[in-house]
Design a protein around this motif. Structure first.
Motif, PDB file in Angstrom:
ATOM      1  N   GLY A 101       8.441 -11.529   4.746  1.00 23.42           N
ATOM      2  CA  GLY A 101       9.871 -12.459   5.485  1.00 23.42           C
ATOM      3  C   GLY A 101      10.793 -12.408   3.961  1.00 23.42           C
ATOM      4  O   GLY A 101      12.113 -11.481   4.829  1.00 23.42           O
ATOM      5  N   GLN A 102      10.232 -12.245   2.700  1.00 20.70           N
ATOM      6  CA  GLN A 102      11.273 -11.925   1.791  1.00 20.70           C
ATOM      7  C   GLN A 102      11.589 -10.344   1.625  1.00 20.70           C
ATOM      8  O   GLN A 102      12.743  -9.927   1.481  1.00 20.70           O
ATOM      9  CB  GLN A 102      10.800 -12.042   0.134  1.00 20.70           C
ATOM     10  N   ALA A 103      10.749  -9.349   2.531  1.00 20.23           N
ATOM     11  CA  ALA A 103      10.862  -7.457   2.448  1.00 20.23           C
ATOM     12  C   ALA A 103      12.291  -7.801   3.837  1.00 20.23           C
ATOM     13  O   ALA A 103      13.550  -6.921   3.358  1.00 20.23           O
ATOM     14  CB  ALA A 103      10.329  -7.325   2.760  1.00 20.23           C
ATOM     15  N   ALA A 104      12.458  -9.047   4.551  1.00 19.67           N
ATOM     16  CA  ALA A 104      13.182  -8.987   5.518  1.00 19.67           C
ATOM     17  C   ALA A 104      13.989  -9.370   5.107  1.00 19.67           C
ATOM     18  O   ALA A 104      15.362  -9.012   5.834  1.00 19.67           O
ATOM     19  CB  ALA A 104      12.625  -9.048   7.243  1.00 19.67           C
ATOM     20  N   ALA A 105      14.885 -10.122   4.542  1.00 13.87           N
ATOM     21  CA  ALA A 105      15.811 -10.834   4.294  1.00 13.87           C
ATOM     22  C   ALA A 105      16.189  -9.727   3.287  1.00 13.87           C
ATOM     23  O   ALA A 105      17.802  -9.720   3.316  1.00 13.87           O
ATOM     24  CB  ALA A 105      15.249 -12.251   3.030  1.00 13.87           C
ATOM     25  N   LEU A 124      19.746 -16.476   4.390  1.00 12.45           N
ATOM     26  CA  LEU A 124      18.062 -16.400   4.563  1.00 12.45           C
ATOM     27  C   LEU A 124      17.832 -16.134   6.087  1.00 12.45           C
ATOM     28  O   LEU A 124      18.408 -16.868   6.698  1.00 12.45           O
ATOM     29  CB  LEU A 124      18.050 -18.783   4.901  1.00 12.45           C
ATOM     30  N   PHE A 125      16.447 -15.563   5.774  1.00  8.86           N
ATOM     31  CA  PHE A 125      16.823 -14.996   6.878  1.00  8.86           C
ATOM     32  C   PHE A 125      15.146 -15.862   7.621  1.00  8.86           C
ATOM     33  O   PHE A 125      13.811 -16.539   6.640  1.00  8.86           O
ATOM     34  CB  PHE A 125      15.542 -13.731   6.512  1.00  8.86           C
ATOM     35  N   ILE A 126      15.405 -16.197   8.659  1.00  6.68           N
ATOM     36  CA  ILE A 126      14.009 -17.294   9.321  1.00  6.68           C
ATOM     37  C   ILE A 126      13.155 -15.898  10.159  1.00  6.68           C
ATOM     38  O   ILE A 126      14.223 -15.338  11.163  1.00  6.68           O
ATOM     39  CB  ILE A 126      14.262 -18.340  10.259  1.00  6.68           C
ATOM     40  N   THR A 127      11.772 -16.156  10.174  1.00  9.33           N
ATOM     41  CA  THR A 127      11.244 -15.018  10.629  1.00  9.33           C
ATOM     42  C   THR A 127      10.390 -16.660  12.198  1.00  9.33           C
ATOM     43  O   THR A 127       9.437 -16.920  11.627  1.00  9.33           O
ATOM     44  CB  THR A 127      10.371 -13.909  10.810  1.00  9.33           C
ATOM     45  N   LEU A 128      10.864 -16.290  13.450  1.00  8.70           N
ATOM     46  CA  LEU A 128       9.966 -16.844  14.548  1.00  8.70           C
ATOM     47  C   LEU A 128       8.428 -15.983  14.650  1.00  8.70           C
ATOM     48  O   LEU A 128       9.799 -15.556  15.752  1.00  8.70           O
ATOM     49  CB  LEU A 128      10.732 -17.501  15.187  1.00  8.70           C
ATOM     50  N   SER A 129       7.370 -15.925  14.434  1.00 11.43           N
ATOM     51  CA  SER A 129       6.767 -15.173  14.413  1.00 11.43           C
ATOM     52  C   SER A 129       5.711 -15.585  15.568  1.00 11.43           C
ATOM     53  O   SER A 129       5.672 -16.634  15.808  1.00 11.43           O
ATOM     54  CB  SER A 129       6.237 -13.921  14.029  1.00 11.43           C
TER      55      SER A 129
END
Ligand code: ADP
Ligand code: ZN
Length: 294
Positions: A101-105, A124-129
């Motif tokens: 999630g940090q990498a994606a942000a 803020l990046f949120i991954t719904l996975s």
């Protein structure tokens, strides 16, 4: 030559990268045990040249090269698994490791920064996975945190409840966002509602024609909106970015935006979809590695 790897609860993606360009991308299912996992890694890089660097984004929090699932039901063997050590045995080159999630942000922050002068400073990046994860860029810096936990919004609690009333999260808390809005949670609630095994993609399909299916997804979207307002009121954000297969599923972003529009004005913040789509983590860790090289 760099190999970037993104390890999720459901899948592992890998990219062969030369001078910042992806030459080939591959994907394998995530394995339930260390032996299967290392076999999947071997399969992913089969035939690729020996890398000068390996950059890994992995679900869970990372401390001293070891990975831990916050929710033990996601990857059971992520219980202090020495990921850095195992990968160092496989690849004889420098390795960097970060939460997915940090990498994606970081990836989403970077892509916005190169696209516009008015890019957000606080994102803020949120991954719904498989679970619900996230990452935080504050004042243009990626926050990792002293325990590697920054952005783990999936285990913040929400007042909304899952439609099946099953509140207990594998992290040890009750009423976590992940218990309502992850792909795992959506599949579980759908299976309970319709009395047959269903996954999240089938629920989205059914929601096109069935109001009960729609209600499960909408409840999840409202829980995500609630969590967004909570974080926004804590640290004051410029933008929220949604990713992961559930976050990118048809209409999920719009449902979250509609739910958030019902919050008081002060508690609202723009929400957009991951520009990098399902590869936000992969591209993010690749860019982080390149930045570290420079
Ligand atoms: P990972 O957790 O490995 O990063 P994903 O982001 O693909 O992987 O998330 C996997 C979750 O998303 C699973 O729970 C799966 O059921 C769900 N999912 C996959 N495809 C879809 C889809 N098209 N619509 C809704 N949910 C999906
Ligand atoms: Zn939890």
């Amino acid at each position: 030559m760099l190999i970037a790897i993104d390890i999720g609860g459901t899948k592992i993606a890998a990219a062969w990268v030369e001078n910042g360009k992806v030459l080939e991308r591959r994907q394998q299912p995530m394995a339930p045990d260390p032996i299967g996992f290392m076999a999947a890694i071997a399969q992913l890089v089969l035939g690729w040249p020996a890398p000068q660097q390996v950059a890994v984004a992995a679900t869970g929090f990372i401390n001293d090269g070891k990975v831990h699932s916050v929710n033990q039901n996601i990857i059971a063997f992520w219980d202090g698994f020495p990921l850095a050590e195992r990968l160092a045995e496989r690849f004889a080159c420098p390795l960097i490791l970060m939460n997915d999630g940090q990498a994606a942000a970081w990836g989403e922050y970077q892509v916005r920064q190169s696209a516009s002068e008015n890019s957000p400073d606080n994102l803020l990046f949120i991954t719904l996975s498989t679970g619900v994860g996230g990452g935080l860029v504050l004042d243009r810096k990626l926050r990792i945190g002293p325990h590697g936990l920054a952005g783990h919004v999936g285990h913040a609690t929400v007042s909304r409840q899952p439609t099946d009333g099953d509140l207990g999260c594998g992290c040890g808390r009750h009423s976590c966002l992940e218990k309502i809005a992850s792909g795992t949670a959506l599949g579980r609630q759908a299976s309970a509602m319709f009395g047959r095994a269903m996954n999240s993609a089938e629920l989205f399909e059914l929601a096109l024609t069935d109001t009960k299916a729609e209600a499960i997804i909408n409840n999840a979207a409202m829980a995500v909106a609630e969590a967004i307002s909570n974080v926004h009121m804590t640290i004051d954000l410029s933008e929220i970015v949604i990713g992961g297969s559930v976050g990118l599923a048809d209409g999920m972003l719009q449902r979250i935006q509609l739910a958030l529009a019902r919050a008081p004005n002060l508690m609202q913040v723009p929400v957009s979809a991951a520009i990098l789509g399902p590869d936000a983590g992969l591209v993010g860790i690749m860019q982080w590695a390149n930045a570290k090289d420079a």
